[in-house]
Design an enzyme around this catalytic site. Structure first.
Site, short mmCIF file in Angstrom:
data_model
loop_
_atom_site.label_atom_id
_atom_site.label_comp_id
_atom_site.label_asym_id
_atom_site.label_seq_id
_atom_site.Cartn_x
_atom_site.Cartn_y
_atom_site.Cartn_z
CG ASP A 157 -2.25 0.63 0.96
OD1 ASP A 157 -2.33 1.45 0.03
OD2 ASP A 157 -3.22 0.36 1.70
CG ASP A 227 -9.93 1.25 -0.45
OD1 ASP A 227 -9.02 1.37 -1.29
OD2 ASP A 227 -9.74 1.12 0.77
C1 GAL Z 1 -6.32 0.94 1.80
C2 GAL Z 1 -6.37 -0.09 0.69
C3 GAL Z 1 -7.33 -1.17 1.12
C4 GAL Z 1 -6.85 -1.79 2.39
C5 GAL Z 1 -6.64 -0.72 3.46
C6 GAL Z 1 -5.99 -1.28 4.70
O1 GAL Z 1 -5.44 1.95 1.46
O2 GAL Z 1 -6.78 0.50 -0.51
O3 GAL Z 1 -7.46 -2.14 0.09
O4 GAL Z 1 -5.65 -2.45 2.12
O5 GAL Z 1 -5.84 0.33 2.98
O6 GAL Z 1 -5.74 -0.31 5.67
#
Ligand code: GAL
Length: 548
Positions: A157, A227
Site C-alpha cells: 500500500d 477502495d
Molecule cells: C487501503 C487499501 C485497502 C486496504 C486498506 C488497509 O489503502 O486501498 O485495500 O488495504 O488500505 O488499511
C-alpha cells in the site's frame, strides 16, 4: 531512449531519469511471475481489521468444499492489521499473536497443504493505513521475513508516504516502489508484487498517468482507484463498483500477460448490492481479465453466489493467456459496449446496462472489428450458455445494471479482426468524433458510428484510424490541425505510446480535451494528450517515459 521522429519536450534533468533499465517485455510466451490474473480471497472489504487465523482456515475449508479452489481461486491474502504495533529488537515485523496464535508461517504451511498460496499486506510508507509499522527503510528485511514465512505475494500500500526534500511526491513513490521491485526481483524466488501507488494519484490525471507508466515494469498488478465500498461503508456499493470500473476502462493499454490492472475486490455478500449487480460485477471483472479476489464471508455465501463466481466460461475469459482487457467500443449513457480478443482468436462482446430500466440495444458486428461481409458467427452467451447465430448484428436486452458476455467464434474464412472501438481523451472521457466537413472533435459519447474507430495496423507499430461512419477517410495531421482525409495519404499514420500519446509519424501529437482536436508538440506531462484506444492495438516501442 530511442529517438523518435518528433521532438519530445523533456526537461533535461528528467531525461537522465528516463529508461533507467530496459523494460522486460512480458508476452504470452514469457509472462513472468504471474501468467494470468490472481484469483482468491482477501479479508479487507468484508472484515477490515477483524482478521484472524480462524477466518482464514474456515475460508480455505469453505473454498475447498464449495468448489472455489477447484475453479481457480487459490490465493489467501491477509490485508492490513495482521501485525503488532512494534517491530522486534532486530527490526523485524511480528504478527499479532492473539489474531494468529499458531503464527503466520503455520498459516502459510496450512495454506500450501490445502492447495493455496498465502499473500500479505505491507505499506511503502512509515506506517500502514491502519497505523502499523510501514516498510520504509526496512524493504529488504521485510521481504526476507515474508519469504521465510512462506509467503509469495505482497500487496504494498502507499499510505503515509511523504516526499523527501527535492523530490516530487510522484518521484518519491517511484523510488520507493522501485526499491521494492529491485529487492523482490533479486530474491531467489521473487514475490508477486501488487502495487497500490496509482490509487494515491487518482485525482490528478497527469500525475496518475506518469505513475502508471512505470507500474507495469515494477510489479504484476496495481490498484489504481479508490477502495470499493467496504461492508460497513456508507454510500452506494454499486456506485463504488462503477467508479472503479470506469477507472479501469482508462487503462487498457497497460495490461499485458504478466501485468494486470486491479479495480479492487469482488464483494458478493455486500448488503447494498442486488443479485444482478453482483453478477454484473463479476462479469465485468472477468471481461477485463482483472484480479478476481473475493472479499466476503465465503462460508455464508448463497449457492447462487457460489454458482456465478464459479462460472467456468467466464473464468476462462478472465484467465485467457492473451490477458487483453476488454475496451470500450461505445458508450451512450445507458449501454457500455466493450470488446477484446481471446487467445484462440474469438472476440468477446460485453454489454452493461447502466440505466435504471430494462432496455434493448443492437450492436453491429463491424463495431467488434468483424467487418468481413457474408460471415456468420456463433455467439455463446457465457452466462446462460445459449448459442445463437450472428449475422451482421447482435441484439441484446438487459435489465437495469445487468451485464451480458458473449464469446464469438470466428469461422476460418472470416477470422480477420481489426481493433475497433472508442478513441477517447481519458481524463475527460470525451469521444473522438468524425464531424461534418471532415473535422475531428471531442464530444460527449453517444455511441454513433462517427465515434467508433477502426484501428488498422500499417506495419510495425504504425496505425491508421478510420471512423465506421465513413471508412474511406482516416485521421490526418496537417500543419497543427487534425482532420479526416482520404486513407493511405501521407500524414495518416500514427503511433500509440504507453503514456497515452497518439503521435503522428510526421510529427506532433493529437491534442484535445473538448471541441476541435489539434496536433501539437508532444509534451510528456500534458493531460490533453492522453488517449485510450481499442484493445489489441500494438504500442510503439521506446515510449517516452518520465519518472518524476
Ligand atoms: C487501503 C487499501 C485497502 C486496504 C486498506 C488497509 O489503502 O486501498 O485495500 O488495504 O488500505 O488499511
Amino acid at each position: 531512449m530511442r529517438a523518435s521522429s518528433h521532438t519530445w519536450e523533456i526537461p533535461a534533468k528528467m531525461a537522465l531519469l528516463m529508461f533507467p533499465m530496459l523494460p522486460v517485455q512480458a508476452s504470452v510466451e514469457s509472462p513472468g511471475l504471474l501468467p494470468t490474473p490472481p484469483m482468491g480471497f482477501n479479508n479487507w472489504s468484508r472484515f477490515q481489521c477483524e482478521l484472524n487465523e480462524t477466518l482464514f482456515t474456515e475460508t480455505a475449508q469453505s473454498m475447498l468444499t464449495r468448489g472455489l479452489r477447484d475453479v481457480g481461486y487459490n490465493r489467501l491474502n491477509l490485508d492490513d492489521c495482521w501485525m503488532r504495533y512494534d517491530r522486534a529488537a532486530d527490526g523485524s515485523l511480528q504478527w499479532n499473536t492473539t489474531k494468529f496464535p499458531h503464527g503466520i508461517p503455520w498459516l502459510a504451511s496450512y495454506a500450501t497443504e490445502h492447495g493455496f498460496h498465502l499473500g500479505i499486506y505491507e505499506d511503502a510508507g512509515n506506517e500502514t493505513c491502519g497505523g502499523y509499522p510501514g516498510s520504509y527503510g526496512h524493504e529488504k528485511q521485510d521481504a526476507e521475513t515474508f519469504a521465510s514465512w512462506g509467503i509469495d505475494y505482497l500487496k504494498l500500500d502507499g499510505c503515509n508516504v511523504w516526499a523527501e526534500e527535492g523530490r516530487s511526491l510522484r518521484e518519491e513513490y517511484r523510488l520507493r516502489y522501485g526499491e521494492w521491485h529491485d529487492v523482490l526481483s533479486a530474491m531467489p524466488q521473487p514475490l508477486i508484487f501488487s502495487e497500490s501507488a496509482p490509487a494515491y494519484f487518482a485525482d490528478n490525471a497527469s500525475d496518475w498517468a506518469v505513475v502508471m507508466d512505470w507500474i507495469p515494469e515494477y510489479g504484476e498488478l496495481a490498484r489504481h482507484s479508490t477502495d470499493v465500498l467496504v461492508y460497513v461503508g456508507e454510500g452506494s456499493a454499486w456506485d463504488s463498483i462503477m467508479n472503479n470500473y470506469d477507472y479501469n476502462t482508462l487503462l487498457v493499454r497497460y495490461q499485458k500477460p504478466g501485468y494486470y490492472n486491479d479495480p479492487d475486490f469482488l464483494i458478493p455478500d455486500h448488503p447494498g448490492l442486488t443479485q444482478t449487480e453482483k453478477k454484473s460485477h463479476f462479469a465485468l471483472w472477468a471481461s477485463f481479465s482483472a484480479p478476481l479476489i473475493i472479499s466476503a464471508y465465503i462460508p455464508d455465501l448463497s449457492d447462487e453466489d457460489i454458482a456465478f463466481l464459479s462460472n467456468k466460461a467466464l473464468i476462462a475469459v478472465n484467465q485467457d493467456p492473451l490477458a487483453q482487457q476488454a475496451a470500450l467500443v461505445s458508450r451512450d449513457g445507458t449501454f457500455d459496449v466493450l470488446s477484446r480478443s481471446l487467445v484462440n482468436g474469438d472476440r468477446l462482446l460485453t454489454v452493461l446496462n447502466r440505466g435504471a430500466v430494462t432496455a434493448k440495444t443492437t450492436i453491429s458486428l463491424a463495431r467488434l472489428g468483424l467487418s468481413q461481409s457474408n460471415c456468420q458467427y456463433q455467439a455463446r452467451d457465457l452466462v446462460t450458455g445459449k448459442v445463437s447465430t450472428a449475422h451482421g448484428a447482435i441484439e441484446i436486452q438487459l435489465d437495469s445494471h445487468a451485464t451480458s458476455v458473449h464469446r464469438i467464434a470466428l469461422p476460418k474464412r472470416c477470422s480477420t479482426t481489426t481493433p475497433t472501438g472508442m478513441v477517447f481523451h481519458t481524463p475527460s472521457g470525451l469521444c473522438m468524433t468524425a464531424s461534418s466537413g471532415n473535422t475531428v472533435t471531442f464530444e460527449a459519447c453517444k455511441a454513433s458510428d462517427s465515434q467508433v474507430w477502426s484501428v488498422a495496423a500499417k506495419g510495425g507499430s504504425k496505425l491508421e484510424l478510420s471512423p465506421l461512419s465513413d471508412n474511406s477517410v482516416c485521421l490526418t495531421a496537417q500543419k497543427g490541425a487534425v482532420s479526416l482525409a482520404k486513407c493511405g495519404g501521407s500524414g495518416n499514420t500514427w503511433q500509440h505510446f504507453i503514456t497515452g500519446h497518439l503521435s503522428n509519424t510526421r510529427g506532433g501529437c493529437l491534442t484535445g480535451e473538448s471541441g476541435k482536436g489539434a496536433v501539437q508538440a508532444c509534451v510528456v506531462d500534458n493531460a490533453a494528450q492522453i488517449f485510450g484506444l481499442p484493445s489489441g492495438v500494438k504500442l510503439a516501442d521506446g515510449a517516452p517515459r518520465w519518472f518524476s
